[in-house]
Write a protein that holds these residues in place. Structure first.
Motif, mmCIF file in Angstrom:
data_model
loop_
_atom_site.group_PDB
_atom_site.id
_atom_site.type_symbol
_atom_site.label_atom_id
_atom_site.label_comp_id
_atom_site.label_asym_id
_atom_site.label_seq_id
_atom_site.Cartn_x
_atom_site.Cartn_y
_atom_site.Cartn_z
ATOM 1 N N UNK A 70 0.855 -1.193 0.000
ATOM 2 C CA UNK A 70 0.000 0.000 0.000
ATOM 3 C C UNK A 70 0.885 1.234 0.000
ATOM 4 N N UNK A 71 0.564 2.189 -0.879
ATOM 5 C CA UNK A 71 1.358 3.407 -0.985
ATOM 6 C C UNK A 71 0.449 4.613 -1.137
ATOM 7 N N UNK A 72 0.955 5.787 -0.715
ATOM 8 C CA UNK A 72 0.193 7.020 -0.918
ATOM 9 C C UNK A 72 0.724 7.821 -2.097
ATOM 10 N N UNK A 73 1.670 7.264 -2.855
ATOM 11 C CA UNK A 73 2.058 7.898 -4.116
ATOM 12 C C UNK A 73 0.826 7.929 -5.023
ATOM 13 N N UNK A 74 0.548 9.078 -5.617
ATOM 14 C CA UNK A 74 -0.689 9.236 -6.385
ATOM 15 C C UNK A 74 -0.757 8.239 -7.539
ATOM 16 N N UNK A 75 -1.782 7.384 -7.499
ATOM 17 C CA UNK A 75 -2.038 6.406 -8.560
ATOM 18 C C UNK A 75 -3.467 6.633 -9.047
ATOM 19 N N UNK A 76 -3.624 6.789 -10.344
ATOM 20 C CA UNK A 76 -4.927 7.055 -10.939
ATOM 21 C C UNK A 76 -5.151 6.105 -12.109
ATOM 22 N N UNK A 77 -6.380 6.061 -12.653
ATOM 23 C CA UNK A 77 -6.606 5.259 -13.853
ATOM 24 C C UNK A 77 -5.598 5.622 -14.945
ATOM 25 N N UNK A 86 -1.320 -1.472 -9.354
ATOM 26 C CA UNK A 86 -2.413 -2.292 -9.874
ATOM 27 C C UNK A 86 -3.803 -1.767 -9.565
ATOM 28 N N UNK A 87 -3.970 -1.037 -8.458
ATOM 29 C CA UNK A 87 -5.336 -0.639 -8.089
ATOM 30 C C UNK A 87 -5.292 0.507 -7.096
ATOM 31 N N UNK A 88 -6.451 1.154 -6.936
ATOM 32 C CA UNK A 88 -6.602 2.200 -5.932
ATOM 33 C C UNK A 88 -7.859 1.908 -5.121
ATOM 34 N N UNK A 89 -7.896 2.437 -3.917
ATOM 35 C CA UNK A 89 -9.120 2.429 -3.129
ATOM 36 C C UNK A 89 -9.676 3.838 -3.172
ATOM 37 N N UNK A 90 -10.843 3.993 -3.776
ATOM 38 C CA UNK A 90 -11.387 5.336 -3.949
ATOM 39 C C UNK A 90 -12.889 5.283 -4.177
ATOM 40 N N UNK A 91 -13.673 5.985 -3.349
ATOM 41 C CA UNK A 91 -15.119 6.047 -3.582
ATOM 42 C C UNK A 91 -15.471 6.726 -4.895
ATOM 43 N N UNK A 92 -14.596 7.663 -5.368
ATOM 44 C CA UNK A 92 -14.893 8.434 -6.574
ATOM 45 C C UNK A 92 -14.275 7.844 -7.827
ATOM 46 N N UNK A 93 -13.357 6.888 -7.684
ATOM 47 C CA UNK A 93 -12.664 6.325 -8.827
ATOM 48 C C UNK A 93 -11.372 7.045 -9.151
ATOM 49 N N UNK A 94 -11.077 8.137 -8.447
ATOM 50 C CA UNK A 94 -9.832 8.875 -8.644
ATOM 51 C C UNK A 94 -8.979 8.766 -7.384
ATOM 52 N N UNK A 95 -7.811 9.381 -7.436
ATOM 53 C CA UNK A 95 -6.839 9.254 -6.350
ATOM 54 C C UNK A 95 -7.419 9.709 -5.018
#
Length: 374
Positions: free
Chosen positions: A206-213, A232-241
């Protein structure tokens, strides 16, 4: 006398009005004078970049040529003309694995695509061929034919010795914005995530480096510029970082990718037994044992050859629990998931020592891991 007073009053009023008008136009006159005299302001010398900034810049410049942009298309059929068209499907990231032109990315980047193209940092664009994939690990290997000036493969690091708080660097193509660098830290280790296909990816970073689609498939690097994971993936309610991203650890990548290149698929190692967590929980509650009950051994498997026994059912409904797996390579196990996590670190052909409980006695058996039956 009266005329003189009126003239003076009129002159005073005119003078007052002139003074008021001048006062109102004074800022404009000043601005006009300043504008005519305006010159670029002198530049304040910045001084040297900090050592941290220099290191980050050097890392990006040294590594960016190993990162690629991946664009995929999908074949669709026009229901009227029955013609087949390729339409854009999506974009993602990847990185150069070796001098042979193998490109590593996420499986979900190319899943369902009819074609993939890989663009290098210098603008060269190539058709890519799918070499192998492991949906279970969300990894895929493509290959491009680069005749000259082949890009430098990314440096490989390790992930088993990572510490929370280490710096991380992600390079990829978020939202199609190519060769973007973001920085952060290792926020946590050993995370698990369930994919849409039901596969569980374990031991994620798990990292806080910005990962987006669009970052998917790109490298996660340490401060030495070595690969420590595949974004590989992000955890995001909005689908963005949203500050929580996940990467497949490089130790897993370095074990899976060579199999994908050599065989086109991942051969999952197996003990040659069948177990079931639900049945195991019920049996443990009833019998009070500690471990994983073997339901049956697969005919011809290493487990059967080593003499391991599954449960035996009797006509009256009673059963003999058979062998209970207590440890694998001295690591205690209590569920099928824990067995899978241990085997995940091995390859087909590896030897493991299994400690079993049989009728209250502890026995040790050495098994050779075999490909799991599909």
């Amino acid at each position: 006398m009266e005329d003189r007073f009126i003239r003076r009053l009129f002159a005073a009023s005119f003078l007052l009005m002139a003074l008021m008008l001048f006062w109102q136009t004074l800022p404009w006159i000043e601005e006009l004078i300043v504008a005519r005299q305006a010159q670029p302001r002198p530049v304040t010398p910045r001084g040297d970049l900090s050592e941290e900034e220099k290191a980050t810049i050097e890392l990006f410049e040294r590594t960016k040529d190993s990162v690629v942009f991946i664009a995929t298309t999908q074949a669709v059929i026009d229901p009227w003309s029955r013609n087949i068209y390729n339409i854009p499907k999506g974009t993602g990231s990847g990185f150069v694995w070796d001098r042979a032109g193998h490109i590593v990315t996420n499986y979900h980047v190319i899943a369902g695509a009819s074609e993939a193209r890989v663009r290098l940092s210098d603008g060269r664009d190539y058709h890519a061929v799918l070499i192998g994939a492991s949906p279970r690990h969300d990894l895929a290997v493509l290959r491009i034919n680069v005749p000259v000036r082949r890009p430098q493969p990314v440096m490989i690091g390790t992930s088993h010795d990572l510490k929370v708080g280490q710096k991380t660097f992600a390079i990829g193509n978020p939202f199609g914005l190519d060769w973007t660098l973001t920085t952060g830290i290792v926020s946590a280790l050993d995370r698990s995530m369930t994919e849409r296909n039901g596969a569980v990816i374990r031991q994620l970073i798990q990292t806080d480096a910005a990962i987006n689609p669009g970052n998917s498939g790109g490298p996660l690097l340490d401060s030495a510029g070595r690969l420590i994971g595949v974004n590989t993936a992000i955890f995001s309610p909005s689908g963005a970082y949203a500050g929580i991203g996940f990467a497949i650890p490089v130790d897993t990548v370095n074990r899976i990718v060579p199999q994908l290149i050599a065989k086109g698929k991942y051969l999952e190692p197996s003990l040659g037994i069948e177990t079931d967590d639900r049945i195991n929980r019920l049996a443990r509650a009833r019998l009070g044992f500690d471990g994983v009950m073997i339901l049956r051994t697969i005919p011809g498997s290493s487990a059967e050859k080593a003499g391991l026994r599954g449960i035996t059912l009797y006509p009256d409904g009673s059963f003999d629990p058979g062998d209970i797996i207590v440890t694998i390579d001295r690591v205690p196990v209590h569920s099928k998931r824990e067995i899978d996590e241990i085997l995940e670190k091995h390859d087909v052909g590896d030897r493991v020592t299994v400690e079993i409980s049989r009728n209250g006695r502890l026995l040790k058996k050495e098994l050779i891991l075999e490909p799991a039956q599909e």
